[in-house]
Motif scaffolding. Sequence first.
Motif, PDB file in Angstrom:
ATOM      1  N   VAL A 169       0.885  -1.165   0.000  1.00 17.63           N
ATOM      2  CA  VAL A 169       0.000   0.000   0.000  1.00 17.63           C
ATOM      3  C   VAL A 169       0.923   1.214   0.000  1.00 17.63           C
ATOM      4  CG1 VAL A 169      -1.860   1.246   1.141  1.00 17.63           C
ATOM      5  CG2 VAL A 169      -1.710  -1.243   1.378  1.00 17.63           C
ATOM      6  N   GLN A 170       0.775   2.097  -0.970  1.00 15.06           N
ATOM      7  CA  GLN A 170       1.712   3.206  -1.130  1.00 15.06           C
ATOM      8  C   GLN A 170       1.866   3.999   0.174  1.00 15.06           C
ATOM      9  OE1 GLN A 170       3.303   2.795  -3.637  1.00 15.06           O
ATOM     10  NE2 GLN A 170       2.194   2.787  -5.565  1.00 15.06           N
ATOM     11  N   GLY A 171       3.126   4.351   0.481  1.00 12.11           N
ATOM     12  CA  GLY A 171       3.414   5.130   1.677  1.00 12.11           C
ATOM     13  C   GLY A 171       4.516   6.134   1.419  1.00 12.11           C
ATOM     14  N   ASN A 172       4.833   6.897   2.433  1.00 14.22           N
ATOM     15  CA  ASN A 172       5.838   7.956   2.316  1.00 14.22           C
ATOM     16  C   ASN A 172       7.180   7.425   1.831  1.00 14.22           C
ATOM     17  OD1 ASN A 172       7.979   9.788   3.017  1.00 14.22           O
ATOM     18  ND2 ASN A 172       6.623  10.827   4.450  1.00 14.22           N
ATOM     19  N   THR A 173       7.657   6.350   2.444  1.00 13.66           N
ATOM     20  CA  THR A 173       8.994   5.836   2.119  1.00 13.66           C
ATOM     21  C   THR A 173       8.962   4.477   1.430  1.00 13.66           C
ATOM     22  OG1 THR A 173       9.223   4.847   4.322  1.00 13.66           O
ATOM     23  CG2 THR A 173      10.039   7.100   4.045  1.00 13.66           C
ATOM     24  N   ASP A 174       7.780   3.999   1.090  1.00 16.67           N
ATOM     25  CA  ASP A 174       7.642   2.716   0.393  1.00 16.67           C
ATOM     26  C   ASP A 174       6.807   2.926  -0.863  1.00 16.67           C
ATOM     27  OD1 ASP A 174       8.818   0.653   2.367  1.00 16.67           O
ATOM     28  OD2 ASP A 174       7.457   1.836   3.606  1.00 16.67           O
ATOM     29  N   SER A 401       4.233  14.199  -1.633  1.00 16.27           N
ATOM     30  CA  SER A 401       3.073  13.454  -1.147  1.00 16.27           C
ATOM     31  C   SER A 401       2.234  12.915  -2.300  1.00 16.27           C
ATOM     32  CB  SER A 401       2.210  14.355  -0.246  1.00 16.27           C
ATOM     33  OG  SER A 401       1.209  13.607   0.403  1.00 16.27           O
ATOM     34  N   SER A 402       2.905  12.397  -3.306  1.00 19.70           N
ATOM     35  CA  SER A 402       2.192  11.908  -4.487  1.00 19.70           C
ATOM     36  C   SER A 402       1.638  10.512  -4.303  1.00 19.70           C
ATOM     37  CB  SER A 402       3.116  11.949  -5.712  1.00 19.70           C
ATOM     38  OG  SER A 402       4.314  11.242  -5.471  1.00 19.70           O
ATOM     39  N   GLU A 403       1.704   9.994  -3.040  1.00 22.43           N
ATOM     40  CA  GLU A 403       1.119   8.645  -2.841  1.00 22.43           C
ATOM     41  C   GLU A 403      -0.364   8.645  -2.449  1.00 22.43           C
ATOM     42  OE1 GLU A 403       2.904  10.169   0.779  1.00 22.43           O
ATOM     43  OE2 GLU A 403       3.886   9.679  -1.095  1.00 22.43           O
ATOM     44  N   PRO A 404      -1.096   9.540  -1.856  1.00 20.85           N
ATOM     45  CA  PRO A 404      -0.644  10.678  -1.066  1.00 20.85           C
ATOM     46  C   PRO A 404      -0.590  10.307   0.414  1.00 20.85           C
ATOM     47  CG  PRO A 404      -3.005  10.819  -1.362  1.00 20.85           C
ATOM     48  CD  PRO A 404      -2.570   9.518  -1.994  1.00 20.85           C
ATOM     49  N   ASP A 405      -0.160  11.267   1.274  1.00 24.53           N
ATOM     50  CA  ASP A 405      -0.243  11.060   2.719  1.00 24.53           C
ATOM     51  C   ASP A 405      -1.676  10.656   3.088  1.00 24.53           C
ATOM     52  OD1 ASP A 405       2.300  11.661   3.969  1.00 24.53           O
ATOM     53  OD2 ASP A 405       2.022  13.723   3.294  1.00 24.53           O
ATOM     54  N   HIS A 406      -1.782   9.589   3.846  1.00 26.47           N
ATOM     55  CA  HIS A 406      -3.093   9.134   4.313  1.00 26.47           C
ATOM     56  C   HIS A 406      -2.990   8.967   5.823  1.00 26.47           C
ATOM     57  CE1 HIS A 406      -6.808   6.400   3.368  1.00 26.47           C
ATOM     58  NE2 HIS A 406      -7.022   7.219   4.385  1.00 26.47           N
ATOM     59  N   VAL A 426      -8.422   1.421  -6.675  1.00 29.10           N
ATOM     60  CA  VAL A 426      -7.384   2.061  -7.502  1.00 29.10           C
ATOM     61  C   VAL A 426      -6.295   2.706  -6.664  1.00 29.10           C
ATOM     62  CG1 VAL A 426      -8.884   2.451  -9.479  1.00 29.10           C
ATOM     63  CG2 VAL A 426      -8.831   4.141  -7.634  1.00 29.10           C
ATOM     64  N   ARG A 427      -6.262   2.426  -5.372  1.00 29.55           N
ATOM     65  CA  ARG A 427      -5.429   3.161  -4.444  1.00 29.55           C
ATOM     66  C   ARG A 427      -3.960   3.271  -4.870  1.00 29.55           C
ATOM     67  NH1 ARG A 427      -2.494   5.728  -2.240  1.00 29.55           N
ATOM     68  NH2 ARG A 427      -2.128   6.173  -0.050  1.00 29.55           N
ATOM     69  N   ASN A 428      -3.333   2.136  -5.240  1.00 29.82           N
ATOM     70  CA  ASN A 428      -1.888   2.147  -5.488  1.00 29.82           C
ATOM     71  C   ASN A 428      -1.490   2.868  -6.765  1.00 29.82           C
ATOM     72  OD1 ASN A 428      -1.165   0.887  -3.125  1.00 29.82           O
ATOM     73  ND2 ASN A 428      -1.073  -1.163  -4.010  1.00 29.82           N
ATOM     74  N   ALA A 429      -2.443   3.102  -7.652  1.00 29.41           N
ATOM     75  CA  ALA A 429      -2.130   3.800  -8.909  1.00 29.41           C
ATOM     76  C   ALA A 429      -2.224   5.310  -8.774  1.00 29.41           C
ATOM     77  CB  ALA A 429      -3.065   3.326 -10.015  1.00 29.41           C
ATOM     78  N   PHE A 430      -2.491   5.829  -7.573  1.00 29.89           N
ATOM     79  CA  PHE A 430      -2.611   7.274  -7.374  1.00 29.89           C
ATOM     80  C   PHE A 430      -1.395   8.027  -7.914  1.00 29.89           C
ATOM     81  CE2 PHE A 430      -4.918  10.642  -5.031  1.00 29.89           C
ATOM     82  CZ  PHE A 430      -3.961  11.652  -5.061  1.00 29.89           C
TER      83      PHE A 430
END
Length: 814
Positions: A169-174, A401-406, A426-430
């Motif tokens: 799941v997209q994150g700040n450093t991952d 914050s292009s994942e974005p911050d959640h 579609v979360r990870n394709a943000f």
Amino acid sequence: MKKISLILSLLIVFATGSQAQSYQKTDLGLKIKIDSIDVEIQFYGPSIVRVIKSPIGQAFTKESLTVVKKPQATKLAISRRGDVISLKSQKMKVDVNVKSGKISYATLAGAQLLSEKESGATFTDFNDAGSETYTINQSFTLDKDEAIYGLGQQQRGKLSLRNARINMVQGNTDDYVPFLVSTKGYGLFWDNYSPTVFEDKPESTSFKSDVGDCIDYYFMLGGNIDGSIASMRELTGQAPMFPLWTFGYWQSKERYKSQNELVGIVKRYREIGVPLDGIIQDWQYWGNNYLWNAMEFLNTEFPNPKKMVDDIHNMNAHVIISIWSSFGPQTKQFREMQPKGMLLNFGTWPQSGLETWPPNREYPSGVQPYDPYNPEARDIYWRHLDKGLFSLGIDGWWMDSSEPDHLDFKPSDFDLKTYLGSFRKVRNAFPLMTVGGVAEHQRAASSDKRVFILTRSAFAGQQRYGANTWSGDVNSSWQSLRNQIPAGLNFSMSAIPYWNTDIGGFFASAYNRGWSEGAKNPSFQELYVRWLQFGAFTPMMRSHGTDIPREIYNFGKKGETIYDAIAKTIDLRYSFLPYIYSTAWSVTNSQSTIMRALVMDFNDKKVIDMDNEYMFGKSILVAPIINAQYTPETILRANAETGWDKKDANSENKEQSVNFSEAKSTKVYLPEGTSWYDFWTNEKINGGQEIVRATTIDEIPLYIKSGSIVPFGPQVQYATEKKWDNLEIRIYPGANGEFTLYEDENDNYNYEKGVYSTITFTWNDAKKSLTINDRKGSFPGMLTTRKFSVVVVAAGDKMDKAVTYSGKKVVVKL
């Protein structure tokens, strides 16, 4: 009657015990029903296969967000033997077991590559915010000794993905990219955008995604890791050229607080004679948090932004600026998007309208991310960006914050509706959608300036958008530095070639403890210099962080050890620019990779999981110093919660005596199959052994592979200051070699029309001769006549020859 005959001719029935199994041949492969699952196999070309599975009779439509390649008709031979249907292309064989449903992949010679696990596909009913769909899972069987890499960037500190469980799941450093490559020469792309768990266990390797109307994956036979990456780019898009200036040195910090400060940094670098190509303006140039990401200079400390940009350009530097994927409630964008349902109402940064820490929740910021899946929202985003910033001459975009911050995550946040369905779906394709929106709009607006985007997150296919991903707000610690190497290598092996880090780490407040200026703290000085030396051999060399300013003059002055080490490293980066720019061309033209895990280039079992060394291009082995040698290696941990707490700093100066002039040592492994040259001493060393290398604070171990031809550029203050009219061409003998020097206009898209030139150098080791071949191509401003200083490297000896070159073949005997 003819129609019925045609249908019957396409339907071939096989007996499988007491149950009949049938398949339908298609233009791209076949369709078959196995148990309760519809299976379709589509060849996108001789070496790329798509597999789609869904519950029988469940209609769905899917248009991939990542795949841009159209399937091509491929010559196939289809046959059956027992329970197995085989499809053969000119490159590979796919077997489908009609009884178990297992699909296997092999070379034409019969070497097994990958197999699905029997009964490995599962569909579990799932209600996705009111839409009936499935949680999907597909399991595969890998060989015990097989190594796999990729899946984007993880901060695990490990290179190999074997025995790993990764919650993607997209994150700040991952930054997760569901594509992996294998040492067996194949790639596997899982085309799904919802939260996904990858798990490798001894008995199976699997992808499990929260949401999917179908299982949809691509198998590609590359022959090796490079070939698999090339296939993935063929499938999802090629990487364009970046401007030459992006490969120079970049200075940044959190944050320059005025127009005068920003321009003053560039001016200071010019005064002290240290090279600089880029400066970055971080957040808050728009004013307060309620105006978050207004994309306008509303902060009174930036009274004349056009003059600011012009002043920077007049000093032959470039500026990029922070933009976000969210908007404050008082911005024009928010007010335009909200009535149209184009905002996603979940917790994001900043959490308070006040600039205080910790955030004062009594005054919520009201900031909300926008819906980048919506094409109209992307249009609105660009229209404001164009008017407010691009029109000023800003050179590129720092998409934070292009994942974005959640933040303050609630499971119900995933139920929020986007243009393409639930946010969960579609979360990870943000990041792909928001970065792609900017890139596509800028490219449509102008071909004079290449798109350059620095972004905090990425997804499969993002390489096509002119984006360089950085590793997020990582901690300033030695462990964090160690983590960056395998993080960058796995990201690169995910087919996205441009990556970098915050040099020095982002959160550095711990190094202010007991020091009035953290940049004078020897513990931070050592970490920063070693990180900078690593950063010099990444696709973008960019210094950035909070708590401690990173400009060179904060660390001392010329003649002092740390200052000189920093200056030497920046100068070294610039000397390699002809090599780096030519390597970038090999990425665009030949699908190559800049940061290369050693396993990509060497058949050596000892490098399969080596995560502390790598190749930079095809010639340079980089062995960063990733352990403290002069100061204690304090274990530090920080994140977005603790890292922003500045209370640890105080003004009490603490003396710490450290002698940075002492010689130290480190171990370096040199892969077998070639010999190596120590870059600093020219000593030749046989590969296949670990050596102990003496080190100093101003150098890290660098080794050049035998047979390499490396061009070195002039000493400059910025990338385009001097023409490459007298390059030094170094030959590292011991094997035959070849190198192609690439040149163009440096910053437009004319190269796509063939407006560029290449000069190929070929070294014949037996004859000790260098052939400089005919120049191919041309471009405005090209050097028609130039000199090359050809140097054959040997320890304690220097053989060189000056060569005048006018574009025609020259053979140089040495």
